[in-house]
Design a protein around this motif. Structure first.
Motif, PDB file in Angstrom:
ATOM      1  N   UNK A 139      17.774 -30.009   9.229  1.00  0.00           N
ATOM      2  CA  UNK A 139      16.447 -29.416   9.061  1.00  0.00           C
ATOM      3  C   UNK A 139      16.260 -28.765   7.691  1.00  0.00           C
ATOM      4  N   UNK A 140      17.354 -28.510   6.977  1.00  0.00           N
ATOM      5  CA  UNK A 140      17.249 -27.915   5.651  1.00  0.00           C
ATOM      6  C   UNK A 140      18.238 -28.548   4.695  1.00  0.00           C
ATOM      7  N   UNK A 141      17.909 -28.558   3.419  1.00  0.00           N
ATOM      8  CA  UNK A 141      18.735 -29.177   2.396  1.00  0.00           C
ATOM      9  C   UNK A 141      20.062 -28.425   2.264  1.00  0.00           C
ATOM     10  N   UNK A 142      21.175 -29.131   2.498  1.00  0.00           N
ATOM     11  CA  UNK A 142      22.513 -28.564   2.328  1.00  0.00           C
ATOM     12  C   UNK A 142      23.549 -29.676   2.378  1.00  0.00           C
ATOM     13  N   UNK A 143      24.804 -29.315   2.192  1.00  0.00           N
ATOM     14  CA  UNK A 143      25.921 -30.244   2.329  1.00  0.00           C
ATOM     15  C   UNK A 143      26.898 -29.672   3.352  1.00  0.00           C
ATOM     16  N   UNK A 144      27.127 -30.422   4.402  1.00  0.00           N
ATOM     17  CA  UNK A 144      28.124 -30.091   5.411  1.00  0.00           C
ATOM     18  C   UNK A 144      29.429 -30.715   4.923  1.00  0.00           C
TER      19      UNK A 144
ATOM     20  N   UNK B  59      33.186 -37.712 -11.241  1.00  0.00           N
ATOM     21  CA  UNK B  59      31.992 -38.565 -11.113  1.00  0.00           C
ATOM     22  C   UNK B  59      31.024 -37.946 -10.101  1.00  0.00           C
ATOM     23  N   UNK B  60      29.741 -38.148 -10.323  1.00  0.00           N
ATOM     24  CA  UNK B  60      28.749 -37.753  -9.332  1.00  0.00           C
ATOM     25  C   UNK B  60      29.043 -38.510  -8.046  1.00  0.00           C
ATOM     26  N   UNK B  61      29.160 -37.776  -6.950  1.00  0.00           N
ATOM     27  CA  UNK B  61      29.489 -38.427  -5.673  1.00  0.00           C
ATOM     28  C   UNK B  61      28.356 -38.281  -4.664  1.00  0.00           C
ATOM     29  N   UNK B  62      27.463 -37.287  -4.876  1.00  0.00           N
ATOM     30  CA  UNK B  62      26.345 -37.111  -3.959  1.00  0.00           C
ATOM     31  C   UNK B  62      25.499 -35.908  -4.306  1.00  0.00           C
ATOM     32  N   UNK B  63      24.564 -35.617  -3.381  1.00  0.00           N
ATOM     33  CA  UNK B  63      23.661 -34.478  -3.522  1.00  0.00           C
ATOM     34  C   UNK B  63      23.499 -33.813  -2.153  1.00  0.00           C
ATOM     35  N   UNK B  64      23.214 -32.524  -2.165  1.00  0.00           N
ATOM     36  CA  UNK B  64      22.815 -31.887  -0.916  1.00  0.00           C
ATOM     37  C   UNK B  64      21.580 -32.632  -0.429  1.00  0.00           C
ATOM     38  N   UNK B  65      21.324 -32.569   0.874  1.00  0.00           N
ATOM     39  CA  UNK B  65      20.179 -33.308   1.384  1.00  0.00           C
ATOM     40  C   UNK B  65      19.752 -32.855   2.763  1.00  0.00           C
ATOM     41  N   UNK B  66      18.849 -33.631   3.334  1.00  0.00           N
ATOM     42  CA  UNK B  66      18.282 -33.304   4.638  1.00  0.00           C
ATOM     43  C   UNK B  66      18.502 -34.412   5.661  1.00  0.00           C
TER      44      UNK B  66
ATOM     45  N   UNK C  24      24.859 -35.092   5.295  1.00  0.00           N
ATOM     46  CA  UNK C  24      23.440 -34.847   5.069  1.00  0.00           C
ATOM     47  C   UNK C  24      22.907 -35.367   3.742  1.00  0.00           C
ATOM     48  N   UNK C  25      23.719 -36.104   2.988  1.00  0.00           N
ATOM     49  CA  UNK C  25      23.249 -36.690   1.721  1.00  0.00           C
ATOM     50  C   UNK C  25      22.173 -37.731   2.033  1.00  0.00           C
ATOM     51  N   UNK C  26      21.032 -37.639   1.371  1.00  0.00           N
ATOM     52  CA  UNK C  26      19.946 -38.595   1.589  1.00  0.00           C
ATOM     53  C   UNK C  26      20.302 -39.996   1.099  1.00  0.00           C
ATOM     54  N   UNK C  27      21.376 -40.141   0.319  1.00  0.00           N
ATOM     55  CA  UNK C  27      21.830 -41.448  -0.150  1.00  0.00           C
ATOM     56  C   UNK C  27      22.752 -42.157   0.824  1.00  0.00           C
TER      57      UNK C  27
END
Length: 167
Positions: free
Chosen positions: A127-132, A116-123, A99-102
C-alpha cells in the motif's frame, strides 16, 4: 552504499554491503502484523530536505544472480561466490527484495555486479512505497509459512544487521 561502490576484505572476498545509501526503517523485524516471526525489515528512501522519496534506488550488495521470483513481489538474488558478512563469517548469501515495481520485467538468471543498480523501492503488492528486505545464510531454499500469521518468509533468513555492513 553508493552507486558503483565496491568493498573487499583483506581475504580478497567482497564485503556484503547494505544496498541503500540511507538507512530509514519503517517496519522492523518481528513487528507489526506482517513481520511477526520474520527477520525482514522494510526500508524507504529518505531525504532530510524533502522526506520520503518514492522509487528510491538500491544497489547490488555483492556480485549476484537473480535466482527466483516469488509471490509476485519478491526478487531473490544470490551471491556468485562467498562474501564477507559483518558478523565475521563468509559464505554464499542470498537477499530478497520485495515490492519493486520492476518485478514483472526482471529475468531469472540476470547477473548484477556489486554497486550496480538492482532495483527501486515500490508499491508492487504494497500500500506504500518501500522495500521489504530479507537476507538468507546460504543458497536460496524457497519460502515457508509463518504459522502465526500465514505470511511467507524466506527459509534460513537471518538478521540483516549481522550480514550487511556499511563502508
Amino acid at each position: 552504499m553508493l552507486a558503483g561502490q565496491k568493498g573487499y576484505g583483506l581475504n580478497g572476498l567482497q564485503n556484503a554491503l547494505f544496498p541503500f545509501d540511507e538507512i530509514y526503517i519503517t517496519q522492523g523485524e518481528n513487528t507489526g502484523s506482517s513481520h511477526v516471526g520474520m527477520d525482514a525489515i522494510d526500508f524507504v528512501g529518505w531525504s532530510n530536505q524533502t522526506g520520503q522519496i518514492n522509487l528510491y534506488p538500491y544497489y547490488a550488495p555483492f556480485d549476484c544472480q537473480l535466482v527466483a521470483k516469488a509471490y509476485g513481489t519478491m526478487l531473490c538474488w544470490q551471491s556468485l561466490t562467498n562474501v564477507n558478512r559483518i558478523d565475521g563469517t563468509n559464505g554464499i548469501t542470498t537477499i530478497g527484495f520485495g515490492h519493486d515495481n520492476g518485478y514483472s520485467t526482471a529475468t531469472v538468471g540476470t547477473i548484477k555486479r556489486q554497486g550496480d543498480l538492482i532495483g527501486h523501492t515500490g508499491t508492487n503488492g504494497a500500500s506504500g512505497d518501500h522495500c521489504h528486505m530479507e537476507v538468507v545464510s546460504g543458497v536460496y531454499a524457497g519460502f515457508e509459512v509463518v504459522p502465526s500469521t500465514g505470511y511467507y518468509k524466506m527459509k534460513n533468513s537471518v538478521h540483516i544487521y549481522n550480514y550487511l555492513g556499511v563502508n
